[in-house]
Design a protein around this motif. Structure first.
Motif, PDB file in Angstrom:
ATOM      1  N   ILE A 169      82.707  45.494  70.218  1.00 46.98           N
ATOM      2  CA  ILE A 169      82.212  44.303  70.654  1.00 46.98           C
ATOM      3  C   ILE A 169      80.655  44.883  70.061  1.00 46.98           C
ATOM      4  CG2 ILE A 169      80.760  43.389  72.781  1.00 46.98           C
ATOM      5  CD1 ILE A 169      83.172  44.544  74.194  1.00 46.98           C
ATOM      6  N   ARG A 170      80.167  43.780  68.978  1.00 49.74           N
ATOM      7  CA  ARG A 170      79.142  44.136  68.481  1.00 49.74           C
ATOM      8  C   ARG A 170      77.488  44.597  69.830  1.00 49.74           C
ATOM      9  NH1 ARG A 170      77.547  39.596  63.913  1.00 49.74           N
ATOM     10  NH2 ARG A 170      77.553  37.969  66.035  1.00 49.74           N
ATOM     11  N   LEU A 171      77.038  44.959  69.679  1.00 52.42           N
ATOM     12  CA  LEU A 171      75.489  45.218  70.705  1.00 52.42           C
ATOM     13  C   LEU A 171      75.010  43.849  70.789  1.00 52.42           C
ATOM     14  CD1 LEU A 171      74.158  49.176  69.640  1.00 52.42           C
ATOM     15  CD2 LEU A 171      75.976  47.873  71.347  1.00 52.42           C
ATOM     16  N   ARG A 172      74.802  43.847  69.623  1.00 56.85           N
ATOM     17  CA  ARG A 172      73.791  41.660  69.528  1.00 56.85           C
ATOM     18  C   ARG A 172      74.707  40.341  70.322  1.00 56.85           C
ATOM     19  NH1 ARG A 172      73.125  39.508  63.837  1.00 56.85           N
ATOM     20  NH2 ARG A 172      72.435  41.154  63.184  1.00 56.85           N
ATOM     21  N   ASP A 173      76.550  40.796  70.327  1.00 59.77           N
ATOM     22  CA  ASP A 173      77.030  40.157  71.317  1.00 59.77           C
ATOM     23  C   ASP A 173      76.532  39.911  72.643  1.00 59.77           C
ATOM     24  OD1 ASP A 173      77.756  38.370  69.284  1.00 59.77           O
ATOM     25  OD2 ASP A 173      79.509  40.101  68.741  1.00 59.77           O
ATOM     26  N   LEU A 174      76.765  41.927  73.161  1.00 60.11           N
ATOM     27  CA  LEU A 174      76.947  42.585  74.625  1.00 60.11           C
ATOM     28  C   LEU A 174      75.293  41.947  74.525  1.00 60.11           C
ATOM     29  CD1 LEU A 174      77.812  45.888  74.133  1.00 60.11           C
ATOM     30  CD2 LEU A 174      78.209  43.689  75.751  1.00 60.11           C
ATOM     31  N   TYR A 175      74.116  42.167  73.773  1.00 58.41           N
ATOM     32  CA  TYR A 175      72.589  41.206  74.292  1.00 58.41           C
ATOM     33  C   TYR A 175      72.890  39.727  74.968  1.00 58.41           C
ATOM     34  CZ  TYR A 175      67.887  39.483  74.327  1.00 58.41           C
ATOM     35  OH  TYR A 175      66.783  39.778  74.111  1.00 58.41           O
ATOM     36  N   TYR A 176      73.762  38.874  74.111  1.00 53.78           N
ATOM     37  CA  TYR A 176      73.046  37.866  74.111  1.00 53.78           C
ATOM     38  C   TYR A 176      74.604  36.861  75.281  1.00 53.78           C
ATOM     39  CZ  TYR A 176      72.341  36.756  69.523  1.00 53.78           C
ATOM     40  OH  TYR A 176      71.489  37.534  68.025  1.00 53.78           O
ATOM     41  N   SER A 177      75.355  37.897  75.839  1.00 53.63           N
ATOM     42  CA  SER A 177      76.085  37.581  77.138  1.00 53.63           C
ATOM     43  C   SER A 177      75.277  37.653  78.236  1.00 53.63           C
ATOM     44  CB  SER A 177      77.297  38.658  76.621  1.00 53.63           C
ATOM     45  OG  SER A 177      77.041  40.384  77.815  1.00 53.63           O
ATOM     46  N   MET A 178      73.928  38.563  77.770  1.00 51.47           N
ATOM     47  CA  MET A 178      73.174  38.891  78.944  1.00 51.47           C
ATOM     48  C   MET A 178      72.003  37.749  79.564  1.00 51.47           C
ATOM     49  SD  MET A 178      73.766  43.537  79.422  1.00 51.47           S
ATOM     50  CE  MET A 178      72.865  43.943  77.884  1.00 51.47           C
ATOM     51  N   VAL A 179      71.255  37.952  77.927  1.00 53.05           N
ATOM     52  CA  VAL A 179      70.102  37.289  77.333  1.00 53.05           C
ATOM     53  C   VAL A 179      70.047  35.331  77.696  1.00 53.05           C
ATOM     54  CG1 VAL A 179      67.846  36.816  76.621  1.00 53.05           C
ATOM     55  CG2 VAL A 179      69.441  39.424  77.031  1.00 53.05           C
ATOM     56  N   PRO A 180      70.077  34.482  77.750  1.00 52.04           N
ATOM     57  CA  PRO A 180      69.869  33.185  77.506  1.00 52.04           C
ATOM     58  C   PRO A 180      69.865  32.405  76.321  1.00 52.04           C
ATOM     59  CG  PRO A 180      68.497  33.501  79.636  1.00 52.04           C
ATOM     60  CD  PRO A 180      69.230  34.619  78.981  1.00 52.04           C
ATOM     61  N   ASP A 181      70.248  31.828  75.511  1.00 50.26           N
ATOM     62  CA  ASP A 181      69.851  31.278  74.132  1.00 50.26           C
ATOM     63  C   ASP A 181      68.441  30.559  74.993  1.00 50.26           C
ATOM     64  OD1 ASP A 181      71.696  32.067  72.918  1.00 50.26           O
ATOM     65  OD2 ASP A 181      73.213  30.056  73.512  1.00 50.26           O
ATOM     66  N   GLY A 182      67.595  29.808  73.909  1.00 50.86           N
ATOM     67  CA  GLY A 182      66.231  29.533  74.154  1.00 50.86           C
ATOM     68  C   GLY A 182      64.993  29.489  73.848  1.00 50.86           C
ATOM     69  N   SER A 183      64.411  28.425  74.073  1.00 46.48           N
ATOM     70  CA  SER A 183      63.110  29.654  73.394  1.00 46.48           C
ATOM     71  C   SER A 183      62.162  29.958  74.484  1.00 46.48           C
ATOM     72  CB  SER A 183      62.277  27.570  73.582  1.00 46.48           C
ATOM     73  OG  SER A 183      61.977  26.570  74.525  1.00 46.48           O
ATOM     74  N   ALA A 184      62.716  29.780  75.564  1.00 41.46           N
ATOM     75  CA  ALA A 184      61.938  30.874  76.386  1.00 41.46           C
ATOM     76  C   ALA A 184      62.124  32.257  76.981  1.00 41.46           C
ATOM     77  CB  ALA A 184      62.089  30.384  78.392  1.00 41.46           C
ATOM     78  N   ALA A 185      63.689  32.443  76.816  1.00 37.45           N
ATOM     79  CA  ALA A 185      63.771  34.246  76.668  1.00 37.45           C
ATOM     80  C   ALA A 185      63.528  34.442  75.015  1.00 37.45           C
ATOM     81  CB  ALA A 185      65.610  33.488  76.406  1.00 37.45           C
ATOM     82  N   HIS A 186      64.318  33.801  74.227  1.00 42.53           N
ATOM     83  CA  HIS A 186      63.277  34.564  72.614  1.00 42.53           C
ATOM     84  C   HIS A 186      62.214  34.467  72.043  1.00 42.53           C
ATOM     85  CE1 HIS A 186      67.900  33.847  71.377  1.00 42.53           C
ATOM     86  NE2 HIS A 186      67.925  34.091  72.016  1.00 42.53           N
ATOM     87  N   ASN A 187      61.497  33.373  72.724  1.00 48.42           N
ATOM     88  CA  ASN A 187      59.884  33.872  72.591  1.00 48.42           C
ATOM     89  C   ASN A 187      59.608  34.749  73.194  1.00 48.42           C
ATOM     90  OD1 ASN A 187      58.555  32.182  71.031  1.00 48.42           O
ATOM     91  ND2 ASN A 187      58.733  30.209  73.212  1.00 48.42           N
ATOM     92  N   ASN A 188      60.386  35.827  74.502  1.00 47.65           N
ATOM     93  CA  ASN A 188      59.519  36.748  74.547  1.00 47.65           C
ATOM     94  C   ASN A 188      60.673  38.000  74.321  1.00 47.65           C
ATOM     95  OD1 ASN A 188      57.825  36.264  77.064  1.00 47.65           O
ATOM     96  ND2 ASN A 188      59.104  34.660  77.520  1.00 47.65           N
ATOM     97  N   VAL A 189      60.780  37.987  72.811  1.00 50.44           N
ATOM     98  CA  VAL A 189      61.046  39.628  71.826  1.00 50.44           C
ATOM     99  C   VAL A 189      61.344  39.328  71.575  1.00 50.44           C
ATOM    100  CG1 VAL A 189      63.432  40.418  71.426  1.00 50.44           C
ATOM    101  CG2 VAL A 189      63.875  39.514  74.119  1.00 50.44           C
ATOM    102  N   PHE A 190      60.330  40.783  71.004  1.00 52.35           N
ATOM    103  CA  PHE A 190      60.186  41.188  69.591  1.00 52.35           C
ATOM    104  C   PHE A 190      60.949  41.994  69.020  1.00 52.35           C
ATOM    105  CE2 PHE A 190      57.617  43.318  65.990  1.00 52.35           C
ATOM    106  CZ  PHE A 190      57.106  42.192  65.622  1.00 52.35           C
ATOM    107  N   ARG A 191      61.476  41.485  67.492  1.00 52.53           N
ATOM    108  CA  ARG A 191      62.707  42.288  67.316  1.00 52.53           C
ATOM    109  C   ARG A 191      61.610  42.735  65.532  1.00 52.53           C
ATOM    110  NH1 ARG A 191      68.490  39.704  66.573  1.00 52.53           N
ATOM    111  NH2 ARG A 191      67.526  38.693  64.772  1.00 52.53           N
ATOM    112  N   GLY A 192      61.620  42.281  65.046  1.00 54.88           N
ATOM    113  CA  GLY A 192      61.365  42.229  63.678  1.00 54.88           C
ATOM    114  C   GLY A 192      62.356  42.536  62.311  1.00 54.88           C
ATOM    115  N   GLN A 193      63.475  41.608  62.473  1.00 56.44           N
ATOM    116  CA  GLN A 193      64.299  42.414  61.887  1.00 56.44           C
ATOM    117  C   GLN A 193      64.400  40.978  60.557  1.00 56.44           C
ATOM    118  OE1 GLN A 193      68.249  42.849  63.320  1.00 56.44           O
ATOM    119  NE2 GLN A 193      69.260  41.148  61.736  1.00 56.44           N
TER     120      GLN A 193
END
Length: 289
Positions: free
Chosen positions: A33-57
């Motif tokens: 399983i891709r780790l990013r898919d595991l992450y998406y299963s735990m963290v919701p889509d949408g602006s609220a969640a993604h506005n609070n994660v810094f990745r820098g990719q």
């Protein structure tokens, strides 16, 4: 179970760039399983969640999949600090849906707010980094007369920045509404302003620092700030962005006096410079969707 190779699992084992996998075992079955898919299963889509994660990719070029996931509001696989590499420029995600519902026209849909890595470029390829000698980007003289709307930056350079962005993003560069100051009183404080259509803007103090600091707001902060009242997630989550990675200062649109505008300094402090200062560069923002 040891020494298991991905290709031994008998499935599509070829890894994509930037993908990391975890192996799972259930009885006699195995899977990856891709780790990013595991992450998406735990963290919701949408602006609220993604506005609070810094990745820098590095997201590479803008693709139809990116546009689909912006327009549907999921923002799948896009986070603060991630950047698109297009025609020799890196454009960083500074905020998600930052201006949705803002301004005097609330029809703006889902979007990313992007800024260049360090400095904007003109349509001829010129990087708007200050050289300390000839780069009078805000004005040729130390005056704020006529507000931000009558500066050399607004009237001459921003249209050129826009043409560069139109070449890079095409129809995905969005129109928005922005308040710009149009007059300054005898005390050097803006006292008039108007809503205008825009495809590119210059940040204000709240967008960088989360509050007003050096703008002359005697007549109301509205003339300097308008609807851009919140700190961009990029500056909240990565403080190195507020000093522009120690590169050089960049102009803000807040008027400080009859002769000076606010700047975001490369020392990390909020300051102001004479409008003809040659040590301040330009780092504009824009929206895509």
């Amino acid at each position: 179970m040891t020494n298991v190779r991905l290709q031994d699992l008998g499935e599509n084992w070829k890894q994509e760039p930037n993908d990391n996998y975890v192996l799972t075992f259930n009885g006699s079955g195995e899977a990856k399983i891709r780790l990013r898919d595991l992450y998406y299963s735990m963290v919701p889509d949408g602006s609220a969640a993604h506005n609070n994660v810094f990745r820098g990719q590095n997201l590479g070029a803008l693709t139809p999949t990116h546009i689909t996931n912006i327009q549907n509001g999921t923002f799948r696989d896009m986070f603060i600090g991630d950047y698109f590499s297009i025609n020799g420029s890196n454009y960083v995600i500074a905020g998600i849906n930052y201006k949705r519902g803002h301004g005097d026209n609330s029809s703006l849909g889902n979007h990313l707010l992007l800024m260049p890595d360090r400095f904007s470029k003109l349509d001829d390829g010129t990087v708007m980094r200050s050289d300390g000698k000839t780069t009078h980007y805000m004005n040729d003289t130390d005056t704020t007369a006529g507000g931000f709307a009558n500066t050399k930056l607004y009237k001459t350079y921003m249209p050129s920045i826009q043409r560069k962005l139109e070449a890079d993003f095409g129809s995905h560069l969005l129109n928005f509404r922005q308040l710009v100051s149009t007059h300054v009183d005898a005390d050097g404080a803006p006292d008039q302003g108007e809503w205008r259509d825009a495809k590119v803007g210059i940040p204000d103090e709240p967008m960088v620092y989360g509050t007003t600091l050096n703008g002359n707001n005697k007549n109301n902060a509205w003339y300097n700030v308008g609807d851009d009242t919140m700190q961009l997630p990029l500056f909240r989550l990565n403080p190195e962005e507020s000093n522009n990675h120690r590169d050089a200062a960049f102009w803000l649109r807040d008027i400080h006096s009859a002769s000076e505008f606010a700047v975001a300094n490369n020392f990390g402090d909020a300051s102001w410079h004479g409008a003809s200062d040659t040590w301040s560069g330009v780092r504009a923002f824009f929206l895509i969707g």
